[in-house]
Design a protein around this motif. Structure first.
Motif, PDB file in Angstrom:
ATOM      1  N   CYS A 151      47.537  34.843  53.241  1.00  0.00           N
ATOM      2  CA  CYS A 151      47.671  34.194  51.407  1.00  0.00           C
ATOM      3  C   CYS A 151      47.726  32.273  51.858  1.00  0.00           C
ATOM      4  O   CYS A 151      49.085  31.525  52.363  1.00  0.00           O
ATOM      5  N   PHE A 153      48.015  42.405  47.587  1.00  0.00           N
ATOM      6  CA  PHE A 153      47.781  41.115  46.569  1.00  0.00           C
ATOM      7  C   PHE A 153      49.284  40.655  46.968  1.00  0.00           C
ATOM      8  O   PHE A 153      50.326  40.657  47.093  1.00  0.00           O
ATOM      9  N   CYS A 154      48.978  39.008  47.173  1.00  0.00           N
ATOM     10  CA  CYS A 154      49.904  37.907  47.087  1.00  0.00           C
ATOM     11  C   CYS A 154      50.016  37.367  45.623  1.00  0.00           C
ATOM     12  O   CYS A 154      49.135  37.070  45.275  1.00  0.00           O
ATOM     13  N   ALA A 155      51.104  36.830  45.904  1.00  0.00           N
ATOM     14  CA  ALA A 155      51.539  36.490  43.599  1.00  0.00           C
ATOM     15  C   ALA A 155      52.964  35.350  44.216  1.00  0.00           C
ATOM     16  O   ALA A 155      53.168  35.799  45.429  1.00  0.00           O
ATOM     17  N   ASP A 199      56.189  32.238  42.309  1.00  0.00           N
ATOM     18  CA  ASP A 199      56.439  32.260  40.825  1.00  0.00           C
ATOM     19  C   ASP A 199      56.613  31.104  40.817  1.00  0.00           C
ATOM     20  O   ASP A 199      57.629  30.921  41.764  1.00  0.00           O
ATOM     21  N   VAL A 236      56.899  43.004  39.504  1.00  0.00           N
ATOM     22  CA  VAL A 236      55.217  42.739  39.069  1.00  0.00           C
ATOM     23  C   VAL A 236      54.996  41.454  37.740  1.00  0.00           C
ATOM     24  O   VAL A 236      54.320  40.001  37.979  1.00  0.00           O
ATOM     25  N   TYR A 248      55.764  37.598  37.891  1.00  0.00           N
ATOM     26  CA  TYR A 248      54.772  35.920  39.314  1.00  0.00           C
ATOM     27  C   TYR A 248      54.172  36.095  38.087  1.00  0.00           C
ATOM     28  O   TYR A 248      53.055  37.346  37.521  1.00  0.00           O
ATOM     29  N   TYR A 261      51.355  33.686  39.453  1.00  0.00           N
ATOM     30  CA  TYR A 261      50.084  33.128  40.145  1.00  0.00           C
ATOM     31  C   TYR A 261      49.439  34.460  41.126  1.00  0.00           C
ATOM     32  O   TYR A 261      50.624  34.874  41.821  1.00  0.00           O
ATOM     33  N   TRP A 262      48.110  35.011  40.704  1.00  0.00           N
ATOM     34  CA  TRP A 262      47.981  36.107  41.410  1.00  0.00           C
ATOM     35  C   TRP A 262      46.826  35.567  42.400  1.00  0.00           C
ATOM     36  O   TRP A 262      45.514  35.027  41.822  1.00  0.00           O
TER      37      TRP A 262
END
Length: 125
Positions: A22, A95-97, A99, A109, A112, A114-115
């Protein structure tokens, strides 16, 4: 703003090892926490692992300890997730996330900001 882009997914065999990446871009200096989540068909998105953007603290879902390793390449603003001994139950979109808050609950979930768009991992038996 921060942009996140995952890569590294694909079709793999049972027992394989896979590393997802990511890459973060934009205002990365605002990031405090990064995490990997996954979502299997028909299931809710679940926390896999997280780490601090700076420093070395790592956090894993209890069920993910042992086969999953989260790491960070500081030179390339990349957070990776290595998955060992893949099995069909690992099939999911990963998915990467990110904060911008230092404190928070890693597995939530909604915390966070940004996704990424996600990368599909399919484990074939």
């Amino acid at each position: 703003q921060v942009q996140l882009a995952e890569s590294g997914g694909g079709l793999v065999q049972v027992g394989d090892t896979l590393t997802l990446s990511c890459v973060a871009s934009g205002r990365t200096e605002t990031i405090e926490r990064m995490a990997w989540f996954r979502q299997a068909p028909g299931k809710e998105r679940e926390f896999v692992a997280g780490r601090r953007w700076t420093g070395s603290g790592t956090y894993y879902a209890d069920s993910k300890k042992g086969r999953f390793t989260i790491s960070k390449d500081n030179d390339n603003n990349t957070v990776s997730l290595q998955i060992q001994n893949l099995n069909p139950e690992d099939t999911a979109v990963y998915f990467c996330a990110g904060d911008p808050r230092y404190a928070g609950t890693w597995h939530r979930v909604g915390e966070y900001v940004y996704w990424g768009q996600g990368t599909q991992v399919t484990v074939s038996s």
